[in-house]
Design an enzyme around this catalytic site. Structure first.
Site, PDB file in Angstrom:
ATOM      1  N   GLY A 108       0.800  -1.232   0.000  1.00  0.00           N
ATOM      2  CA  GLY A 108       0.000   0.000   0.000  1.00  0.00           C
ATOM      3  C   GLY A 108       0.828   1.273   0.000  1.00  0.00           C
ATOM      4  N   ASP A 134       6.908  -6.871  14.920  1.00  0.00           N
ATOM      5  CA  ASP A 134       5.823  -6.022  15.401  1.00  0.00           C
ATOM      6  C   ASP A 134       6.315  -4.602  15.704  1.00  0.00           C
ATOM      7  OD1 ASP A 134       3.639  -4.901  16.513  1.00  0.00           O
ATOM      8  OD2 ASP A 134       3.532  -6.237  18.254  1.00  0.00           O
ATOM      9  N   TYR A 190     -16.594   6.106   8.371  1.00  0.00           N
ATOM     10  CA  TYR A 190     -15.153   6.408   8.411  1.00  0.00           C
ATOM     11  C   TYR A 190     -14.820   7.607   9.325  1.00  0.00           C
ATOM     12  CZ  TYR A 190     -10.316   6.046   7.416  1.00  0.00           C
ATOM     13  OH  TYR A 190      -8.972   5.860   7.607  1.00  0.00           O
TER      14      TYR A 190
HETATM   15  P1  NAI Z   1      -1.682  -1.810   4.004  1.00  0.00           P
HETATM   16  O1  NAI Z   1      -2.462  -2.885   4.671  1.00  0.00           O
HETATM   17  O2  NAI Z   1      -1.407  -1.943   2.553  1.00  0.00           O
HETATM   18  O3  NAI Z   1      -0.255  -1.632   4.736  1.00  0.00           O
HETATM   19  C1  NAI Z   1      -0.046  -1.795   6.090  1.00  0.00           C
HETATM   20  C2  NAI Z   1       1.428  -1.951   6.395  1.00  0.00           C
HETATM   21  O4  NAI Z   1       1.585  -2.051   7.815  1.00  0.00           O
HETATM   22  C3  NAI Z   1       2.084  -3.218   5.808  1.00  0.00           C
HETATM   23  O5  NAI Z   1       3.405  -2.912   5.424  1.00  0.00           O
HETATM   24  C4  NAI Z   1       2.115  -4.172   6.999  1.00  0.00           C
HETATM   25  O6  NAI Z   1       3.139  -5.167   6.943  1.00  0.00           O
HETATM   26  C5  NAI Z   1       2.385  -3.187   8.120  1.00  0.00           C
HETATM   27  N1  NAI Z   1       2.001  -3.662   9.446  1.00  0.00           N
HETATM   28  C6  NAI Z   1       0.764  -3.984   9.912  1.00  0.00           C
HETATM   29  N2  NAI Z   1       0.833  -4.339  11.206  1.00  0.00           N
HETATM   30  C7  NAI Z   1       2.135  -4.212  11.596  1.00  0.00           C
HETATM   31  C8  NAI Z   1       2.835  -4.421  12.785  1.00  0.00           C
HETATM   32  N3  NAI Z   1       2.226  -4.805  13.899  1.00  0.00           N
HETATM   33  N4  NAI Z   1       4.179  -4.236  12.778  1.00  0.00           N
HETATM   34  C9  NAI Z   1       4.837  -3.857  11.655  1.00  0.00           C
HETATM   35  N5  NAI Z   1       4.217  -3.611  10.498  1.00  0.00           N
HETATM   36  C10 NAI Z   1       2.882  -3.795  10.451  1.00  0.00           C
HETATM   37  O7  NAI Z   1      -2.432  -0.466   4.343  1.00  0.00           O
HETATM   38  P2  NAI Z   1      -2.538   0.986   3.670  1.00  0.00           P
HETATM   39  O8  NAI Z   1      -3.893   1.126   3.107  1.00  0.00           O
HETATM   40  O9  NAI Z   1      -1.355   1.288   2.834  1.00  0.00           O
HETATM   41  O10 NAI Z   1      -2.522   1.883   4.973  1.00  0.00           O
HETATM   42  C11 NAI Z   1      -1.392   2.579   5.441  1.00  0.00           C
HETATM   43  C12 NAI Z   1      -1.853   3.849   6.107  1.00  0.00           C
HETATM   44  O11 NAI Z   1      -2.464   4.693   5.126  1.00  0.00           O
HETATM   45  C13 NAI Z   1      -2.899   3.623   7.209  1.00  0.00           C
HETATM   46  O12 NAI Z   1      -2.660   4.506   8.266  1.00  0.00           O
HETATM   47  C14 NAI Z   1      -4.196   3.972   6.493  1.00  0.00           C
HETATM   48  O13 NAI Z   1      -5.199   4.385   7.386  1.00  0.00           O
HETATM   49  C15 NAI Z   1      -3.727   5.114   5.616  1.00  0.00           C
HETATM   50  N6  NAI Z   1      -4.610   5.439   4.488  1.00  0.00           N
HETATM   51  C16 NAI Z   1      -5.092   4.457   3.655  1.00  0.00           C
HETATM   52  C17 NAI Z   1      -5.986   4.784   2.650  1.00  0.00           C
HETATM   53  C18 NAI Z   1      -6.559   3.754   1.734  1.00  0.00           C
HETATM   54  O14 NAI Z   1      -7.574   4.020   1.108  1.00  0.00           O
HETATM   55  N7  NAI Z   1      -5.944   2.614   1.600  1.00  0.00           N
HETATM   56  C19 NAI Z   1      -6.419   6.185   2.421  1.00  0.00           C
HETATM   57  C20 NAI Z   1      -5.763   7.132   3.287  1.00  0.00           C
HETATM   58  C21 NAI Z   1      -4.929   6.754   4.308  1.00  0.00           C
END
Ligand code: NAI
Length: 396
Positions: free
Chosen positions: A51, A110, A233
């Site tokens: 992401g 983690d 949301y």
């Molecule tokens: P994603 O699920 O693609 O990425 C999450 C990342 O966090 C991955 O690299 C995963 O390995 C890591 N991760 C999760 N738990 C962990 C832990 N305990 N320790 C270490 N690493 C851990 O998610 P995404 O969508 O890229 O989200 C990232 C941020 O962007 C979040 O804060 C989300 O709220 C924000 N965001 C996402 C949007 C969307 O539409 N996808 C829009 C705007 C903001």
């Protein structure tokens, strides 16, 4: 192993190593075309494997030629099951970084824990001295805090039930879905997991260890979205957590004169984290259709390349009084939202393919797991046990 997608509603339980590599390569190619100049030189990315975090790592390494230390929570393959996509993405990223001669190391563990913070600090001290940027891009279902208490994040409303149209991802039909209000403790849990407490812990730890360059920049990612999705949301449990995250940016800026903390408010995009939010996938599919028609659709890499180029790497960072940088500007444009609302009102099971970009939604979904790339032969046997170079080196 011949790897095929195994989809269960909003999750795919397999990932294709070659497809994930292709996904990473395409993002790298895009960033290289953007002509980004300057920028950070040593970047810590927390949540770096998929992401927005992966896009941030790619932009740092291939746009700014920065050394990156990436933190993730992924599973390797055991030979019978494939690894998670973030594992393959990170292996591919490190391989490409090595070819380019840019430093890349990863920690699989983690990020909420003290141990991983200490491990990151020790790698920074040993290899990089200090970092000048910290990206905080975690999306996690739970967190065990420093006292050993486990908190769980939920996606619920904060007051009354919310009933709206929703896309049933198993059947691609339009159904009505009700999201219930959070029960006692669930709001607090969501704020603990997705709010800013751990971001602050990271900055405190990095500061205490003196591994942040003077005027280091830290950016955490947030979402606001249109009024349509406010109940689930922005005004829901996750939105409250994001408000806490935003407040934390201010607190970091107040606490540390030589750290600049920002919140980047990003666009809604299909990722593993967002696909799990009820009602939101239908909004995504309609939004994709409208933004593609208007020529303003972006994916994670386009968003983050724009964040770096136009917002972070300019003389005056265009942040508001809450330290928010808006790269959701195109999503929230009236022209986009008015059309989204029109489509929302008229969408039914019968016209969903026409009114929304449901194919585009699924295309992004499959790509996340390394499937549906034209140049990959999915009938071929592929090795699923892939090593991440820096983790292999550490284990020796
Ligand atoms: P994603 O699920 O693609 O990425 C999450 C990342 O966090 C991955 O690299 C995963 O390995 C890591 N991760 C999760 N738990 C962990 C832990 N305990 N320790 C270490 N690493 C851990 O998610 P995404 O969508 O890229 O989200 C990232 C941020 O962007 C979040 O804060 C989300 O709220 C924000 N965001 C996402 C949007 C969307 O539409 N996808 C829009 C705007 C903001």
């Amino acid at each position: 192993m011949i790897v095929e997608p195994k989809v269960r509603e909003f999750i795919c339980t397999t990932a294709h190593p070659q497809g994930c590599k292709e996904n990473v390569r395409e993002q790298i190619a895009y960033v290289k075309e953007q002509g980004i100049t300057g920028g950070p030189k040593k970047v810590l990315v927390i949540g770096a494997s998929t992401g927005y975090g992966l896009a941030s790592r790619i932009t740092s390494a291939f746009g700014c030629h920065a050394a990156t230390l990436g933190i993730m929570f992924e599973k390797p393959s055991n030979g019978k099951r494939t690894a998670t996509p973030g594992w393959y993405n990170t292996a591919a990223f490190e391989e490409e970084a090595a070819k380019e001669g840019v430093y890349a190391k990863s920690i699989n563990g983690d990020a909420f824990s003290k141990e991983v913070k200490e491990q990151a600090i020790s790698i920074i001290k040993e290899d990089l001295g200090k970092v000048d940027m910290v990206i905080y891009s975690l999306a996690a279902p739970r967190r065990t805090d420093a006292q050993g208490k486990m908190w769980v994040s939920t996606l619920k409303t904060t007051d009354k039930p919310f009933t709206e149209k929703s896309l049933d991802l198993r059947t691609n039909t339009i159904v009505t879905k009700t999201v219930e209000p959070a029960e006692e403790g669930e709001l607090e849990g969501t704020v603990k997991v997705m709010g800013g407490e751990d971001w602050m812990d990271w900055i405190d730890a990095l500061k205490a260890a003196d591994v942040l360059e003077k005027d280091a920049v830290t950016v955490a990612y947030s979402y606001i979205g249109p009024e349509l999705t406010y109940p689930i949301y922005y005004d829901g449990t996750i939105g409250q957590a994001k408000r806490h995250l935003t407040k934390t940016a201010g607190e970091i800026n107040e606490k540390y004169e030589d750290v600049k903390a920002y919140i980047s408010v990003n666009k809604a995009l299909v990722t593993q984290a967002s696909a799990a939010i009820p009602i939101v996938p239908l909004y995504f599919a309609i939004l994709y259709k409208v933004m593609k028609e208007q020529g303003t659709h972006e994916g994670c890499i386009q968003q983050i390349a724009r964040l770096f180029k136009d917002k972070l790497l300019v003389e005056q960072v265009p942040a508001d009084e809450k330290y928010q940088i808006r790269i959701d500007d195109w999503e929230l444009d009236d022209k986009v939202q008015n059309q989204v609302m029109e489509c929302w009102k008229k969408v039914t099971t019968e016209n969903v393919e026409e009114v929304s970009d449901i194919d585009g939604y699924w295309e992004d979904f499959y790509h996340m797991f390394g499937f549906h790339f034209d140049n990959i032969d999915y009938t071929e046997d592929t090795e699923v046990q892939v090593e991440i170079p820096s983790l292999k080196a550490d284990a020796q």
